[in-house]
Structure formats: structure tokens, C-alpha cells
Design a protein around this motif. Structure first.
Motif, mmCIF file in Angstrom:
data_model
loop_
_atom_site.group_PDB
_atom_site.id
_atom_site.type_symbol
_atom_site.label_atom_id
_atom_site.label_comp_id
_atom_site.label_asym_id
_atom_site.label_seq_id
_atom_site.Cartn_x
_atom_site.Cartn_y
_atom_site.Cartn_z
ATOM 1 N N TYR A 1 -21.439 8.053 -21.436
ATOM 2 C CA TYR A 1 -20.492 9.159 -21.285
ATOM 3 C C TYR A 1 -19.114 8.821 -21.860
ATOM 4 N N GLY A 2 -19.034 7.697 -22.551
ATOM 5 C CA GLY A 2 -17.787 7.382 -23.237
ATOM 6 C C GLY A 2 -16.667 6.855 -22.367
ATOM 7 N N PHE A 3 -16.998 6.224 -21.233
ATOM 8 C CA PHE A 3 -15.951 5.640 -20.396
ATOM 9 C C PHE A 3 -15.783 4.150 -20.724
ATOM 10 N N GLU A 4 -14.540 3.685 -20.693
ATOM 11 C CA GLU A 4 -14.225 2.302 -21.033
ATOM 12 C C GLU A 4 -13.902 1.487 -19.786
ATOM 13 N N PRO A 5 -14.273 0.196 -19.782
ATOM 14 C CA PRO A 5 -14.021 -0.629 -18.600
ATOM 15 C C PRO A 5 -12.582 -1.123 -18.503
ATOM 16 N N ILE A 6 -12.041 -1.152 -17.288
ATOM 17 C CA ILE A 6 -10.819 -1.915 -17.027
ATOM 18 C C ILE A 6 -11.031 -2.685 -15.721
ATOM 19 N N ASP A 7 -10.143 -3.636 -15.448
ATOM 20 C CA ASP A 7 -10.158 -4.291 -14.146
ATOM 21 C C ASP A 7 -8.714 -4.538 -13.719
ATOM 22 N N THR A 8 -8.484 -4.546 -12.430
ATOM 23 C CA THR A 8 -7.140 -4.752 -11.887
ATOM 24 C C THR A 8 -7.236 -5.773 -10.747
ATOM 25 N N PRO A 9 -6.106 -6.355 -10.331
ATOM 26 C CA PRO A 9 -6.164 -7.377 -9.272
ATOM 27 C C PRO A 9 -6.657 -6.822 -7.940
ATOM 28 N N ALA A 10 -7.146 -7.720 -7.095
ATOM 29 C CA ALA A 10 -7.593 -7.330 -5.760
ATOM 30 C C ALA A 10 -6.424 -6.856 -4.912
ATOM 31 N N PHE A 11 -5.246 -7.420 -5.143
ATOM 32 C CA PHE A 11 -4.105 -6.963 -4.358
ATOM 33 C C PHE A 11 -3.006 -6.401 -5.251
ATOM 34 N N GLU A 12 -2.198 -5.541 -4.644
ATOM 35 C CA GLU A 12 -1.084 -4.894 -5.327
ATOM 36 C C GLU A 12 0.172 -5.137 -4.499
ATOM 37 N N ARG A 13 1.335 -4.975 -5.121
ATOM 38 C CA ARG A 13 2.548 -4.995 -4.311
ATOM 39 C C ARG A 13 2.485 -3.816 -3.341
ATOM 40 N N LEU A 14 2.932 -4.056 -2.130
ATOM 41 C CA LEU A 14 2.774 -3.070 -1.067
ATOM 42 C C LEU A 14 3.340 -1.702 -1.447
ATOM 43 N N GLU A 15 4.483 -1.705 -2.130
ATOM 44 C CA GLU A 15 5.141 -0.428 -2.447
ATOM 45 C C GLU A 15 4.290 0.452 -3.372
ATOM 46 N N ILE A 16 3.394 -0.182 -4.139
ATOM 47 C CA ILE A 16 2.507 0.589 -5.021
ATOM 48 C C ILE A 16 1.529 1.425 -4.190
ATOM 49 N N LEU A 17 1.111 0.870 -3.061
ATOM 50 C CA LEU A 17 0.078 1.540 -2.259
ATOM 51 C C LEU A 17 0.646 2.505 -1.225
ATOM 52 N N MET A 18 1.877 2.290 -0.785
ATOM 53 C CA MET A 18 2.391 3.106 0.314
ATOM 54 C C MET A 18 2.687 4.538 -0.141
ATOM 55 N N GLY A 19 2.433 5.487 0.769
ATOM 56 C CA GLY A 19 2.739 6.890 0.489
ATOM 57 C C GLY A 19 1.688 7.594 -0.355
ATOM 58 N N LYS A 20 0.524 6.967 -0.526
ATOM 59 C CA LYS A 20 -0.494 7.574 -1.389
ATOM 60 C C LYS A 20 -1.704 8.095 -0.617
ATOM 61 N N TYR A 21 -1.961 7.580 0.567
ATOM 62 C CA TYR A 21 -3.259 7.823 1.193
ATOM 63 C C TYR A 21 -3.197 8.685 2.453
ATOM 64 N N GLY A 22 -2.032 9.216 2.759
ATOM 65 C CA GLY A 22 -1.932 10.085 3.925
ATOM 66 C C GLY A 22 -1.863 9.294 5.214
ATOM 67 N N GLU A 23 -1.618 9.999 6.308
ATOM 68 C CA GLU A 23 -1.370 9.315 7.579
ATOM 69 C C GLU A 23 -2.580 8.533 8.068
ATOM 70 N N GLU A 24 -3.787 9.037 7.802
ATOM 71 C CA GLU A 24 -4.982 8.339 8.269
ATOM 72 C C GLU A 24 -5.258 7.091 7.435
ATOM 73 N N GLY A 25 -5.091 7.237 6.131
ATOM 74 C CA GLY A 25 -5.443 6.149 5.229
ATOM 75 C C GLY A 25 -4.497 4.959 5.325
ATOM 76 N N GLU A 26 -3.222 5.242 5.444
ATOM 77 C CA GLU A 26 -2.230 4.174 5.350
ATOM 78 C C GLU A 26 -2.390 3.115 6.448
ATOM 79 N N LYS A 27 -2.882 3.559 7.597
ATOM 80 C CA LYS A 27 -3.092 2.618 8.707
ATOM 81 C C LYS A 27 -4.142 1.568 8.375
ATOM 82 N N LEU A 28 -4.988 1.870 7.391
ATOM 83 C CA LEU A 28 -6.153 1.023 7.144
ATOM 84 C C LEU A 28 -5.937 0.007 6.017
ATOM 85 N N ILE A 29 -4.715 -0.098 5.534
ATOM 86 C CA ILE A 29 -4.438 -1.027 4.429
ATOM 87 C C ILE A 29 -4.300 -2.461 4.962
#
Lengths: 437, 437
Positions: A34-62
Motif C-alpha cells: 500500500y506504499g507505506f514507508e517504515p520509521i522508528d522512534t525512541p521508546a521514551f519521549e520528553r514528557l512535554e511532548i506527550l502531555m495534553g494529547k490523550y485526554g483526561e483518561e489517557g494522561e493518567k496512564l503514562i
């Protein structure tokens, strides 16, 4: 000492690993087709990258990580394990957009971590296969993503699955149809999203707890409990002009998707589907199989997420994720057999180690999967027992007599047949006798 | 917002990912040919599993995780990211030993995490390919592991590499040869291990700091600085009976290994090699390539590690690890070209989306890697430009005229040649024209 893996995570032993490798290979082949290309990223990210993205339920689970190094034990938790593969993609696209094509079709396969309550098909370390198109417009991007996912299920042997589709815009129009104030929309959405799990009464109870007016709760409960809940929701959405536009877009996606799906797959309008993640803006979907009560895939359009990284450039995007662990649960029920790790074991006669290694070298050169016996003790009986336990096809050994004649002893374990052959003929004999792998 | 990955970690974009996937495939094939079976373990372990295994230097570098869930933010760090793949293997073997064969040959491929100071070839998230044999005796197990690693390097194009071999027992005998008290052995070992990096003077300086007697430091410095340092060390080890036994075992490993290695590879006795990890007990080795000052592989025998998990059952084991990131650095210098993600782009004429999707479905069924244009705007020029940017081989489109005649327009981007063909003939035309992937 407790040797179990941490709660909600798993060890994969060889038989299961081989099945998983087979699944990954099949899915990989579809993504490429289907023409998709592979990428990979680190297992962890700086916290600020993840915060505010997953809603009230999701954020508790980080899961948060202590940054180590010079500052030692006392450092704050400023890293976190990735929670999905979509936010890392957004960061990557923002970072490297000048090097990447647009539209950019990428896939990524790997674990994500969520401090969820563990259960059947619910893990704290789960494996996702994500595919997304960045810089892509509705409705074709949605159809391409969903069609590729459907093809993955098909290729691993899952036939009957259902796309539950909705749109964040349709959902908003429904909430407007209930004349709910805008500041209650998120709250009501979270409650509505649970209707398949907790039913109309459960949703109503949560709405009351969330402080929604009693008359609104009564209307919503009546809608959810009715036999034509979906049509009622549709009518509510169609009360406004932008509701009708959103419905038309969603209908167009379904219309285009139907002919590219396998005939055994179906599409169902799911007006209360919200998806727990804050970042969706348009079409959203979840995929279900009749043998599992949990989604085996999900995704949607998120037109504003990339802008939050790429400084106000609007970059439309949409994608989907295949839950490899849940697919495995379904595929395992068909319980395929797995091959043994080696085709041939080379035994060791006394101190004739060099001879055993030379035989193995010869076989491996011909792509015959071979191991040299490395266990303790060395009598023939013990070595044959190990060969049998490992289910190898043939056991080969060179003792002093065979060595004097440049030959080897070969025993085929399935038949018990034993013969002596010239060393120079061994590869040919085995290649002709062993099943191809 | 900063969109770089965390310090010491990396994003892999498609071109590099394709090379990495190629490396992993080649290595996987070798592991299978040598009779190793795949396992996988979680990214994190309970902290107690990891503590006390990696020595004073290693333990400082373990990334700790806050366990989340019911206890919320205040929970202690009781998980940690895995630091290598050997300790998880030991836990797994202890947990599932009744289900696993013995000897058990396993491989595992994946990231490990170390809060090391980042630098060229030095990462905080690094990828290891490990292979180990549990329940395996010297010298054959060592030879099988080292030989499989050598084959991996060979298959990915690395020819000249050197095994630096030593034995923890030889090293201990050398320390006894210097008549150092037993309680100083660990401390001296850590200092000696750095001789290749800091030289004889550097080691001497550290020994003084570590409180070793001045006369001993002088003797060691003289040995290290001499042109026959290796022979001197050998003589010291040979002063005791168990030193001579340890040397004989190491010599036997080298003697057996030499004929199964490629001719371009060499073996070197490295008497001060210690390996920073506490758990080694016998033969240890590191592998170097002339173009990189860091080891591209390493391993050794650890006969007591499993016992610490499996409650005093003695289980001999030995293994090795291939540093995929460093191998990539070396392989990238040969700079292979990578294929484009899709072979064919199907363009969309105005609203004829359904037609575009049907054409893509047809091509994908014939294993032709195909994408449907999903970008904004839709004029032919813009779509052709996107096709050209992606380096697809052919661009296909069906407009109303072609549709009326059941045909499609095909443009080959390399030659600029454009033609019209019947839809029914499209797959055959492309299959005959496109390079095989």
C-alpha cells in the motif's frame, strides 16, 4: 525470587514468537504493497511532548521515567514511555518535514506502554502496527488507511470484522442536537463513548455524576435505549447545516470503502463512538471481530495534532493502528504448528569437537539449519535424546571409524533409519531428504 | 517546541529504516541457520531483577520507571528499563525451564537502555542482537556463539574483524600472579579493563586512586607498558595450576574457533579484557572492526547468573551480543541505494475516486506496491509532481474519456513515455515493465 514479568507485560517463548514473526511479516508485506514507508522512534519521549494529547483518561496512564546520568537519583521524571505511535509521528514530521515527502505515508511497528488495568487482551506493554498519511485529505486517505488495515486482517486469516465508523464532527452535531452547552461536550463525549460497555443506564448514571441536567440525561437515555438509536442520533446531527455536511462526508467514506473491503467485512455507523484520545478531529473508527469484545484496530483523522508541533502550519493527517496482541489472540485459536529450531543436530564423539564444527560449517553453508550439541556429558544416548527433544530431523556424528573413512553416521529421527555416508555426500543427502523450510 | 528525540536516542527515517530492516533480516537468517530460537521480553523489569548484576559502573546507568495506576504519582520507582538482554533471558529461563529444551539456544533482538554519556556509536537507546546457549559447556558453546556472530558480520559485508578473547579465570590468575589480595580484585579489574582507552599510565593512575600498593602499581605499569605485555601476563597467569588450566581452556576455544571463522577474521589474546559486567565467570570476548574504536560485539560465559534466579541450581550458560547500531555505522559507509516506497501512484481525476481505488485494488492484488494520491488539490500537474518526488516508476489515471473506454492512462516517469491501455491489460503491462522488488 519472583521470576514473572511485570504485571501486564509478557514473555514470548519460541513457539509464540514464531507465530508473531509470521504475523509481522504478513502485515509488513501489506503495508509495503500500500506504499507505506517504515520509521522508528525512541521508546521514551520528553514528557512535554506527550502531555495534553490523550485526554483526561489517557494522561493518567503514562509511565514516567527518571532521567539519570549526572544528576543521579534525585532527578525529576522528565521522560515518559510512549503511549502511542501517533504523537511520536507528529513530532517526527514536524522535525524532519523538509526531508519527507508530502503526502507522507508511514508505518511503524512496536510496543507502546499504558499503565492500564491488565486483563484479557489488555496489556501494559502492547504492540501496535500503525499506518498514517500525513498531508492527506478526506475521504481518500481514510479509505486507503482502512483498506490497508482490512487487508492485514484478511492476510492473517481473519475474515469477519466490522468497521464501526463515526466522525468527531457528527458527534459534535449530535451534542448540539441535544442543545448541550459547549463546555459540557468533552464530558458528555467521555460518557457516551462507554455505551457499548455499560449500556444506556450506565451512561445515564455517569452523565448525572458529571452534572448534566436531568432533562438532557433523560433524552439521551431514551435515545440510547431505543431500537433505532443510530437513526435517532443521525436525525439529531442532521438538524444543523454542518451536521449534514459531516454526515455526507462520513457517508462518502463508507461508500468508497465498501467496494475495496473483502465481502465478509462490514461497515456500521456508530454515532456515539468517540475514541478516548483528544486529538481526533474528523472520521474515527474502531474495528471489531465477533470472537473478541475489544477493538482489534482503530484510528481516525487528526488535523490539528501536527500543528501543535509544527508551529501553526495546518497539516491534515489520518491514520490507523492494528492491535497485534488482540489479533494474535484470535489467530492463536487456529493453533498452527511451528517448526523446530534446527533441522540437524551434529553430535560430538568424545574429543572430536573440531570435526563436529567442520560438519556444521558445511551444512550451514547450504542453508541447512544446524546446531552442534553443546550440552554436558557426551554419550550417544544422551545426545540422541536431546536431538529428539528438539524435534530435529536428523542427527549426524563422526566417530574415529567414520573419520578414518571420511564418512559420517546419519540418523533420521522420524523413521529411526540410520546410515553411513561419505562426508562429501552429506549435504546432498540431507538436502534431498529434509523438508524444505 | 523542541522536536528532537531525547538525548542519546534517535529517530529512524525511511531510508535508514530500510537498511536496518535489511540488516535484521540477514542476522535473523544466520541465527536460524545456527539453530537459535526467538524469544522476547518486556522493555522493563522489576527493579530487583536488575540490581546487583552489572557492577558498580553499570548499575548507575539503569533508567528507573515510576509504577503507575492506582497509587498514582507518588509511587516509587520499582520498575526499570532493561539494561541488557542477558538478565531477562536468565529470568525467563528460571521461570519457564520446564517448558524449554536444554541446551536452550535462543536469540533476542531489541533495544536496551543505558543512561550513558551519548557520543558517536554510543546511545542511550541501543539495539542488541543477542544469542545465548543455556545449559551449555565450554568450549563448544563459546565457539558456536562466536562463530554465529562472525557469520552475521560476514553476511552484512564486514570482513575484517578481530575477536579479543580472555577468560575471567585467566584474569583472576594474573591478579594472583601480582599477589594482590582477593578483596582488591574487582577494583583492579575495573581499572585494567580501561587499558586500551587510557594506556598504562592511565591505569596506573586509577590504581593509585583505588588505593593499590605502590609496588604493585609499579609492577603492573611496567607489564602494561612493555612490548610483550600479553606474554608477560600469560606468564603471570601460568604461575598457578588453575591459571594453567584456565589458559588451556581459552587456547582450546581459540584453536576450535579459528577454522570456522572467515579467513579475514582474527583472534587475539587480550589478557586485561574484563568486560564491565559482574556476571561473567569464564571466557569473555569483544569484537572490533578496524574502522571503529568501539566494540561491535561482545559476550562471554556466565555460569552463576542463572543460579541466582533458579534457586541454586547451577546452570552453565554463555552468549554474545551484536551491536546493531555500530554495525550500521560501518555498513552505512558503503551507502546502498534504497528503493522508493511505492512502484505505482494512482492519480485521481476530479471526483473519480472510486475508480482510482478500484485500480489500486487491482494492482495490489498482483503484489504491485501502489498508493492512491491523497494530497490536497487534484490537478494532473500537482499529482505528477508528487509522483516524481516519491520516485514511483509509473503514474496511472482514469479520466472520464478513459473510463468510457474501460482504459487507463499510464505514464512511466523514468522515460516520460505515456500510453493508454485497457484496464484489463494494466497489471500485465506494469508487471512486465517495472523492476522486480
Amino acid at each position: 525470587m519472583i521470576t514473572d514479568p511485570p504485571s501486564g507485560t509478557r514473555d514470548f517463548l519460541p513457539a509464540e514468537m514464531r507465530m508473531r514473526q509470521g504475523l509481522f511479516r504478513a502485515i509488513h508485506a501489506v503495508f509495503v504493497r500500500y506504499g507505506f514507508e517504515p520509521i522508528d522512534t525512541p521508546a521514551f519521549e520528553r514528557l512535554e511532548i506527550l502531555m495534553g494529547k490523550y485526554g483526561e483518561e489517557g494522561e493518567k496512564l503514562i509511565f514516567k521515567i527518571l532521567r539519570r546520568g549526572e544528576r543521579g537519583e534525585q532527578a525529576e521524571a522528565d521522560y515518559a514511555l510512549r503511549y502511542d505511535l501517533t504523537v511520536p509521528l507528529s513530532r517526527v514530521y514536524a522535525r524532519y518535514q523538509n526531508e519527507l515527502p508530502r503526502p507522507f505515508r508511514r508505518y511503524q511497528v512496536g510496543p507502546v506502554w499504558r499503565a492500564d488495568r491488565p486483563g484479557r487482551g489488555r496489556f501494559r506493554e502492547l504492540f501496535q502496527c500503525d499506518l498514517d498519511i500525513v498531508g492527506a485529505e478526506a475521504p481518500l486517505a481514510e479509505v486507503e488507511v482502512m483498506s490497508a488495515l482490512a487487508q492485514c486482517y484478511w492476510e492473517v486469516g481473519l475474515r469477519k470484522f466490522t468497521f464501526h465508523v463515526n466522525s468527531r464532527k457528527v458527534l459534535m452535531a449530535i451534542l448540539e442536537g441535544y442543545q448541550l452547552p459547549a463546555e459540557q461536550h468533552t464530558s458528555v463525549t467521555i460518557a457516551l463513548d462507554k455505551v457499548d460497555k455499560v449500556g444506556a443506564e450506565g451512561v445515564a448514571k455517569e452523565l448525572v455524576e458529571r452534572g448534566i441536567a436531568a432533562d438532557k440525561v433523560a433524552t439521551i437515555r431514551a435515545d440510547l435505549a431505543s431500537t433505532d438509536a443510530s437513526d435517532r442520533a443521525r436525525s439529531r446531527a442532521a438538524l444543523t447545516e454542518h451536521g449534514r455536511t459531516a454526515l455526507a462526508e462520513l457517508d462518502e467514506i463508507s461508500r468508497l470503502l465498501a467496494p475495496v473491503l473483502p465481502e465478509s467485512a462490514t461497515i456500521r455507523f456508530a454515532p456515539f463512538l468517540a475514541r478516548g484520545l483528544d486529538y481526533y478531529t474528523g472520521c474515527i473508527f474502531e474495528i471489531y471481530h465477533p470472537d473478541l469484545p475489544l477493538a482489534i484496530g482503530a484510528g481516525g483523522r487528526y488535523d490539528n495534532l501536527l500543528a501543535s508541533f509544527a508551529e501553526d502550519k495546518s497539516i491534515p493527517a489520518c491514520g490507523g493502528s492494528l492491535g497485534i496482541d488482540r489479533v494474535m489472540l484470535l489467530v492463536q485459536q487456529s493453533n498452527q504448528t511451528t517448526p523446530a529450531r534446527s533441522q540437524v543436530m551434529v553430535g560430538v564423539f568424545g574429543q572430536l569437537r573440531e570435526e563436529a564444527l567442520a560438519i556444521a560449517k558445511r551444512l550451514r553453508r547450504s542453508e541447512i539449519s544446524t546446531e552442534v550439541y553443546c550440552g554436558a556429558g557426551g554419550n550417544l544416548g544422551k545426545q540422541l535424546k536431546a536431538a529428539s527433544q528438539l524435534k530435529v530431523q536428523a542427527f549426524v556424528m563422526q566417530g574415529p571409524d567414520e573419520k578414518a573413512q571420511d564418512s559420517v553416521m546419519v540418523k533420521f529421527l522420524a523413521t529411526g533409519k540410520q546410515e553411513t555416508c561419505k562426508l562429501a555426500d552429506l549435504t546432498r543427502l540431507l538436502a534431498a531428504t529434509l523438508p524444505q523450510t
